[in-house]
Write an enzyme that holds these catalytic residues in place. Structure first.
Site, PDB file in Angstrom:
ATOM      1  N   GLU A 174      36.930  20.124  10.400  1.00 39.26           N
ATOM      2  CA  GLU A 174      38.106  21.084  10.267  1.00 39.26           C
ATOM      3  C   GLU A 174      39.115  20.508   9.266  1.00 39.26           C
ATOM      4  O   GLU A 174      40.031  21.188   8.997  1.00 39.26           O
ATOM      5  CB  GLU A 174      38.311  21.103  11.657  1.00 39.26           C
ATOM      6  CG  GLU A 174      37.477  21.884  12.585  1.00 39.26           C
ATOM      7  CD  GLU A 174      37.847  21.792  14.179  1.00 39.26           C
ATOM      8  OE1 GLU A 174      38.085  22.731  14.837  1.00 39.26           O
ATOM      9  OE2 GLU A 174      37.666  20.675  14.755  1.00 39.26           O
ATOM     10  N   ALA A 191      36.396  14.219  16.422  1.00 33.38           N
ATOM     11  CA  ALA A 191      37.683  13.780  17.202  1.00 33.38           C
ATOM     12  C   ALA A 191      37.257  12.594  18.057  1.00 33.38           C
ATOM     13  O   ALA A 191      36.213  12.666  18.323  1.00 33.38           O
ATOM     14  CB  ALA A 191      38.248  15.222  18.058  1.00 33.38           C
ATOM     15  N   GLY A 205      36.130  17.608  14.359  1.00 30.85           N
ATOM     16  CA  GLY A 205      37.610  17.564  13.660  1.00 30.85           C
ATOM     17  C   GLY A 205      37.367  17.088  12.403  1.00 30.85           C
ATOM     18  O   GLY A 205      38.414  17.294  11.565  1.00 30.85           O
ATOM     19  N   GLU A 220      30.642  20.796  18.702  1.00 30.71           N
ATOM     20  CA  GLU A 220      31.359  20.782  19.701  1.00 30.71           C
ATOM     21  C   GLU A 220      30.643  21.474  20.884  1.00 30.71           C
ATOM     22  O   GLU A 220      30.732  21.074  22.129  1.00 30.71           O
ATOM     23  CB  GLU A 220      32.542  21.383  19.731  1.00 30.71           C
ATOM     24  CG  GLU A 220      33.562  20.942  18.888  1.00 30.71           C
ATOM     25  CD  GLU A 220      33.461  20.984  17.408  1.00 30.71           C
ATOM     26  OE1 GLU A 220      34.398  20.624  16.569  1.00 30.71           O
ATOM     27  OE2 GLU A 220      32.554  22.099  17.015  1.00 30.71           O
TER      28      GLU A 220
END
Length: 288
Positions: free
Chosen positions: A142, A95, A139, A162
């Protein structure tokens, strides 16, 4: 402009925007942005993440455009399967940290950060293949796991790092990765932040197959075109039935499978498929 519709995916030169909004049906003008590129050919939509300067990091603009493009492809009669990919260097490296680092809990909670876009992606009914090369981290990992299966290039690296930022995965990483690779390996990756290479990812069940990086798109498109040749009714039912296995008990999952198996006998495609098998010919499905 970043979208091309009904173009030859093997054509050389830069992709030009030749799409009309009515061809994209439900798509909004924001789909014609700078962070994705879409090509539709042979009933397959190839969607590329296109933020090379940020290794395809998922910012608000990219996620919005991606969600819009996925929704449009799902409603487009010229699309029967979707391939989602990035670049050879990065599928998506995570992200966009710069975009979210200064936000407060209230801002994140009130905006329900990530939820609207990722729910739209997960609600796509047509089969979605992730073609992953390079980094698929945070992300990006994911996003790949939201797809129906992953074909990985031999240079792919997966991770949920993360923990190094003082946070936890926020787009399903702790839940999907655990279901794919098991608790021990998921804990290892989430707690240490280590990466998993393509070979380990295939061995662990995270990806369906590993191919040479230079053949990634070719292999993914071949798989997608094979799916596109099947009954669209049946492929949607298969997707629903397999996904149901993650949401319910074994007994209820088998009952669901049996009922949709029975239901498919009401379709013309079932009659055509079985007749073609008995007559030793290629089935001609009509999605009826």
């Amino acid at each position: 402009c970043a979208i091309a519709v009904d173009v030859d995916v093997n054509a050389v030169g830069p992709v030009r925007c030749v799409a009309k909004l009515e061809q994209l049906k439900a798509a909004r003008a924001t789909v014609l942005g700078r962070t994705i590129a879409v090509e539709i050919a042979h009933y397959v939509a190839l969607i590329r993440l296109n933020r090379p300067e940020a290794l395809n990091a998922l910012n608000a603009q990219l996620l919005t455009e991606l969600a819009d493009a996925m929704k449009a492809a799902d409603k487009n009669d010229k699309v029967r399967c979707i391939v989602l990919t990035g670049s050879e260097k990065a599928f998506a490296a995570g992200a966009d940290i710069g975009e979210m680092s200064g936000k407060s809990f209230v801002e994140m909670f009130e905006s329900d950060y990530f939820t609207p876009e990722t729910d739209t992606i997960c609600n796509v009914r047509k089969p979605v293949i992730a073609a992953v090369a390079g980094y698929a981290l945070g992300g990006g990992c994911e996003l790949a796991m939201m797809c129906d299966f992953i074909i990985a290039a031999d240079n792919a690296k997966f991770g949920q790092p993360e923990i190094n930022l003082g946070v936890v995965a926020g787009i399903g990483g702790t839940q999907r990765l655990t279901r794919f690779v098991g608790k021990s390996k998921a804990m290892d990756m989430h707690l240490t932040g280590r990466f998993m290479d393509a070979e380990e990812a295939e061995r662990s069940g995270l990806v369906s197959r590993v191919v040479p990086a230079k053949k990634l798109i070719e292999e993914a498109m071949t798989a997608a075109q094979k799916i596109a040749g099947k009954s669209a009714i049946a492929t949607k039912v298969v997707k629903e039935a397999v996904n149901r296995s993650y949401e319910t008990t074994l007994r209820e999952g088998i009952l669901f499978e049996r009922r949709v198996f029975h239901a498919l006998f009401s379709t013309e495609d079932q009659k055509e498929g079985m007749s073609a098998f008995l007559e030793k010919r290629e089935a001609q499905f009509r999605d009826r």
